[in-house]
Design an enzyme around this catalytic site. Structure first.
Site, PDB file in Angstrom:
ATOM      1  N   ALA A  42       0.809  -1.220   0.000  1.00 55.76           N
ATOM      2  CA  ALA A  42       0.000   0.000   0.000  1.00 55.76           C
ATOM      3  C   ALA A  42       0.845   1.274   0.000  1.00 55.76           C
ATOM      4  O   ALA A  42       0.445   2.297  -0.552  1.00 55.76           O
ATOM      5  CB  ALA A  42      -0.937   0.001   1.203  1.00 55.76           C
TER       6      ALA A  42
ATOM      7  N   THR B 171       0.159   5.171  -1.445  1.00 55.31           N
ATOM      8  CA  THR B 171      -0.164   6.282  -0.543  1.00 55.31           C
ATOM      9  C   THR B 171       0.580   7.547  -0.964  1.00 55.31           C
ATOM     10  O   THR B 171       0.083   8.656  -0.769  1.00 55.31           O
ATOM     11  CB  THR B 171       0.173   5.954   0.933  1.00 55.31           C
ATOM     12  OG1 THR B 171       1.492   5.438   1.007  1.00 55.31           O
ATOM     13  CG2 THR B 171      -0.793   4.951   1.514  1.00 55.31           C
TER      14      THR B 171
ATOM     15  N   ILE C 287      -4.519  -2.040  -6.180  1.00 59.08           N
ATOM     16  CA  ILE C 287      -5.582  -2.334  -7.149  1.00 59.08           C
ATOM     17  C   ILE C 287      -5.913  -1.113  -7.993  1.00 59.08           C
ATOM     18  O   ILE C 287      -6.997  -1.002  -8.550  1.00 59.08           O
ATOM     19  CB  ILE C 287      -6.857  -2.830  -6.415  1.00 59.08           C
ATOM     20  CG1 ILE C 287      -7.305  -1.822  -5.341  1.00 59.08           C
ATOM     21  CG2 ILE C 287      -6.609  -4.195  -5.779  1.00 59.08           C
ATOM     22  CD1 ILE C 287      -8.587  -2.209  -4.610  1.00 59.08           C
TER      23      ILE C 287
ATOM     24  N   HIS D 217      -4.089  -8.645  -6.069  1.00 60.96           N
ATOM     25  CA  HIS D 217      -5.439  -8.415  -5.562  1.00 60.96           C
ATOM     26  C   HIS D 217      -6.369  -7.844  -6.628  1.00 60.96           C
ATOM     27  O   HIS D 217      -7.425  -7.304  -6.315  1.00 60.96           O
ATOM     28  CB  HIS D 217      -5.391  -7.489  -4.328  1.00 60.96           C
ATOM     29  CG  HIS D 217      -4.691  -8.111  -3.161  1.00 60.96           C
ATOM     30  ND1 HIS D 217      -4.203  -7.390  -2.104  1.00 60.96           N
ATOM     31  CD2 HIS D 217      -4.386  -9.407  -2.889  1.00 60.96           C
ATOM     32  CE1 HIS D 217      -3.618  -8.220  -1.231  1.00 60.96           C
ATOM     33  NE2 HIS D 217      -3.728  -9.443  -1.695  1.00 60.96           N
TER      34      HIS D 217
ATOM     35  N   CYS E  97     -19.411  -8.894 -15.188  1.00 58.31           N
ATOM     36  CA  CYS E  97     -20.668  -9.411 -14.647  1.00 58.31           C
ATOM     37  C   CYS E  97     -20.390 -10.731 -13.934  1.00 58.31           C
ATOM     38  O   CYS E  97     -19.789 -11.636 -14.504  1.00 58.31           O
ATOM     39  CB  CYS E  97     -21.671  -9.627 -15.775  1.00 58.31           C
ATOM     40  SG  CYS E  97     -23.134 -10.550 -15.233  1.00 58.31           S
TER      41      CYS E  97
ATOM     42  N   SER F 176       4.179  -3.607   5.369  1.00 60.26           N
ATOM     43  CA  SER F 176       4.686  -3.992   6.684  1.00 60.26           C
ATOM     44  C   SER F 176       4.882  -5.505   6.755  1.00 60.26           C
ATOM     45  O   SER F 176       5.307  -6.032   7.769  1.00 60.26           O
ATOM     46  CB  SER F 176       3.730  -3.527   7.772  1.00 60.26           C
ATOM     47  OG  SER F 176       2.422  -3.967   7.455  1.00 60.26           O
TER      48      SER F 176
ATOM     49  N   ASN G  24      10.878   0.486   3.842  1.00 63.25           N
ATOM     50  CA  ASN G  24       9.626   0.798   4.517  1.00 63.25           C
ATOM     51  C   ASN G  24       9.914   1.854   5.573  1.00 63.25           C
ATOM     52  O   ASN G  24      10.966   1.830   6.205  1.00 63.25           O
ATOM     53  CB  ASN G  24       9.036  -0.457   5.175  1.00 63.25           C
ATOM     54  CG  ASN G  24       7.539  -0.337   5.434  1.00 63.25           C
ATOM     55  OD1 ASN G  24       6.778  -0.010   4.528  1.00 63.25           O
ATOM     56  ND2 ASN G  24       7.124  -0.579   6.662  1.00 63.25           N
TER      57      ASN G  24
HETATM   58 ZN    ZN Z   1     -24.242 -10.502 -17.290  1.00 63.43          ZN
END
Ligand code: ZN
Length: 238
Positions: free
Chosen positions: A24, A28, A105, A121, A129, A191, A213
């Protein structure tokens, strides 16, 4: 600390098989908050912690609340790649970096020009769908209201791994191969406490494991080089 930066610079200079594994903290610095950091805002507006809302069972049971949280907290608006994304894309173009493995993501590595990106992720930039698998653009969720529906009646969902859903096995084995065969492994902005992704570090067999980090991690003692600085400040100098 400058000595550590110099060492990292040298390892990058000498290698054509670098792998970057990011958490992350990479995002950030582009102004994207870590959704796991529970702040007062969440407590006021949501009756459940983020980990609960972004879980498969919650999504199934309470999609309205899921999409309210998703649109407000996970849809990326106006974020741009930062120096970390840009430098990694350069290193790939120079033939030095093999791949970026990310827990984020937001698609910012690709926006910076990186080609080989493994998104453990998933990505908010891809939607589909859940019933007929038809792909949809991200606006189908971000610019709609309530629970977004496909023409077939199914629910349009983001291609993001929710809690309880596990990781894509193809992506995971690619990540394992890359890490196992990497010369230099740079881990940044995490982390290293969130599994299973954090377990990937165990596959590395080389002797140039770099952890960048801001704060200490439980795995610092296993690294060959530890830099406790902001990622952007480090990547601006290597
Ligand atoms: Zn559909």
């Amino acid at each position: 600390m400058d000595k550590n930066i110099e060492t990292l610079r040298q390892w990058i200079e000498e290698s054509d098989n670098i792998v970057f594994f990011g958490g992350a903290g990479v995002s950030t610095e582009s102004g994207i908050p870590d959704f796991r950091s529970v702040d007062g805002l969440y407590n006021q507006k949501y009756r459940f912690p983020p980990e609960t809302i972004i879980s498969h069972s919650f999504f199934e049971r309470n999609p309205e609340e899921f999409y309210r949280f998703y649109r407000e907290k996970l849809v990326i608006r106006d974020a741009r790649p930062n120096v970390v994304h840009r430098r990694l894309a350069e290193l790939e173009a120079e033939g030095k970096l093999r791949a970026v493995i990310t827990q984020n993501i937001d698609g910012l590595h690709q926006a910076a020009g990186s080609k080989n990106v493994i998104e453990l992720h998933g990505s908010t930039l891809r939607c589909y769908c859940a019933r007929c698998r038809r792909p949809y653009p991200p606006e189908s969720i971000s610019e709609s209201e309530g629970v977004p529906r496909c023409e077939c009646g199914g629910v349009i969902r983001p291609d993001v791994g929710l809690y309880e859903e596990g990781l894509d096995q193809g992506d995971l084995s690619k990540a394992v191969d890359l890490i196992r065969n990497a010369d230099v492994l740079i881990i940044g902005g995490t982390s290293l406490v969130v599994y299973p992704a954090a377990g990937l570090i165990n596959y590395y067999r080389g002797n140039k494991l770099v952890l960048v980090n801001l704060s200490a991690t439980p795995r610092d003692s296993e690294a060959d080089l530890v830099i406790h600085e902001k990622l952007g400040a480090v990547f601006a100098r290597v």
